[in-house]
Design a protein around this motif. Structure first.
Motif, short mmCIF file in Angstrom:
data_model
loop_
_atom_site.label_atom_id
_atom_site.label_comp_id
_atom_site.label_asym_id
_atom_site.label_seq_id
_atom_site.Cartn_x
_atom_site.Cartn_y
_atom_site.Cartn_z
N PHE A 1 0.81 -1.21 0.00
CA PHE A 1 0.00 0.00 0.00
C PHE A 1 0.85 1.26 0.00
O PHE A 1 0.31 2.35 0.15
CB PHE A 1 -0.95 0.00 1.20
N ILE B 1 1.20 0.86 -4.78
CA ILE B 1 -0.24 1.11 -4.69
C ILE B 1 -0.89 1.14 -6.08
O ILE B 1 -1.99 0.64 -6.27
CB ILE B 1 -0.50 2.42 -3.90
N LEU B 2 -0.18 1.70 -7.07
CA LEU B 2 -0.80 1.78 -8.41
C LEU B 2 -0.97 0.40 -9.05
O LEU B 2 -2.08 0.09 -9.52
CB LEU B 2 0.04 2.70 -9.31
N PHE C 1 -1.35 -2.29 -7.48
CA PHE C 1 -2.38 -2.94 -6.68
C PHE C 1 -3.77 -2.55 -7.17
O PHE C 1 -4.65 -3.40 -7.34
CB PHE C 1 -2.19 -2.55 -5.21
N GLU C 2 -3.95 -1.25 -7.42
CA GLU C 2 -5.26 -0.81 -7.89
C GLU C 2 -5.57 -1.36 -9.27
O GLU C 2 -6.70 -1.76 -9.57
CB GLU C 2 -5.32 0.73 -7.92
N SER D 1 -6.72 -4.81 -8.92
CA SER D 1 -8.11 -4.92 -8.46
C SER D 1 -9.06 -4.68 -9.61
O SER D 1 -10.08 -5.37 -9.74
CB SER D 1 -8.36 -3.92 -7.33
N LEU D 2 -8.72 -3.73 -10.49
CA LEU D 2 -9.54 -3.49 -11.68
C LEU D 2 -9.59 -4.75 -12.54
O LEU D 2 -10.66 -5.16 -13.03
CB LEU D 2 -8.96 -2.32 -12.47
#
Lengths: 101, 182
Positions: free
Chosen positions: B135, B139-140, B142-143, B146-147
């Protein structure tokens, strides 16, 4: 701390996975072999992470991402295999030649 | 030293599992072989300080994904005998020769150290440290992941519920249900 042994093991597992992808006819087993290849790559990532002592744990985070992407790939792949099986009553990859001229 | 002992014990297990996977005639046996390989790989993660990643490997890979595979194998049926006849002439000797060459290359490359060892503090793979990095610096990705997961789950649901001419609703007769894959 050992590194080369893990790399050799990863190479063996990757080769076995690629052999499975090329040889097996059942589409589910082809996907299973792809999973083996991804696991072999993960061994390399985690071993290099421990060996290089990465400050931001890049290898382990990458292995985490690989596991996530593998989960997504398995979901989509198995759904496609099930659809093909429902329509053609066969999961044999040699018979999937709809797009062949 | 302990790491080497763990490797000597579990590396043959991983290889045997992988061999079982590619050689077994029964797809369920193949899945069980891969399960053994994945557990051995999780042990290697622990020996490389990857405690959290090992837990994820066991829970997600060996738990969820393999269960999904077994479900699909049971749905499709385990009676998939395959013939191993080749279509290309001389395929087997050429493959054996190339495989031996690759084996020699891998062993030769593995017998020498070509990467300098890291100098920092040993990697800490506990869930606390991994989440700090995940995190923070990551973080990018990770996002984006998730997408990707959302897209994959929506796509799976769309594929599973796919029916041609099913837009008209449930009033459509049963003959319209088993349509062609478009």
């Amino acid at each position: 701390m050992i590194l080369n042994q893990f790399l050799i093991l990863g190479a063996f597992l990757f080769s076995l996975g690629m052999y499975g992808v090329l040889v097996r006819r059942n589409a589910v087993l082809v996907l299973l072999s792809v999973e083996l290849m991804l696991a072999a790559v993960n061994i390399n990532l985690v071993a290099f992470d421990a060996y290089l002592r990465d400050a931001i744990a890049g290898g382990q985070i990458f292995a985490l991402f690989v596991i996530t992407v593998a989960a997504a790939e398995v979901g989509i792949g198995l759904a496609i295999v099930l659809l093909i099986f429902r329509n053609r009553q066969s999961a044999n990859v040699d018979e999937m030649d709809l797009m062949k001229l | 030293m302990g790491e080497l002992v763990v490797f000597v014990i579990f590396a043959p297990l991983a290889l045997v599992g992988a061999l079982t996977m590619v050689a077994a005639r029964n797809p369920v046996h193949s899945a069980m072989g891969l399960l053994m390989t994945l557990f051995s790989v999780a042990v290697f993660y622990v020996s490389n300080n990857g405690h959290f990643i090992a837990a994820v490997q066991v829970i997600v890979y060996a738990g969820a994904i393999m269960t999904l595979f077994l479900f699909v194998i049971m749905l499709i049926g385990v009676d998939s005998a395959q013939d191993n006849q080749e279509v290309l002439p001389n395929q087997r000797p050429i493959a054996v020769a190339l495989g031996l060459a690759l084996l020699g290359l891998v062993l030769a490359a593995g017998s020498q150290g070509w990467v300098p060892r890291g100098t920092g503090s040993p990697v800490n793979g506990t869930i606390e440290n991994v989440s700090d990095e995940l995190f923070g610096a990551w973080i990018l990705p990770f996002e984006v992941t998730s997408l990707l997961l959302i897209i994959a789950s929506v796509g799976t649901i769309a594929l599973a519920q796919f029916r041609p001419r099913a837009i008209a609703g449930d009033e459509a007769d049963e003959s319209a249900v088993d349509g062609e894959l478009v």
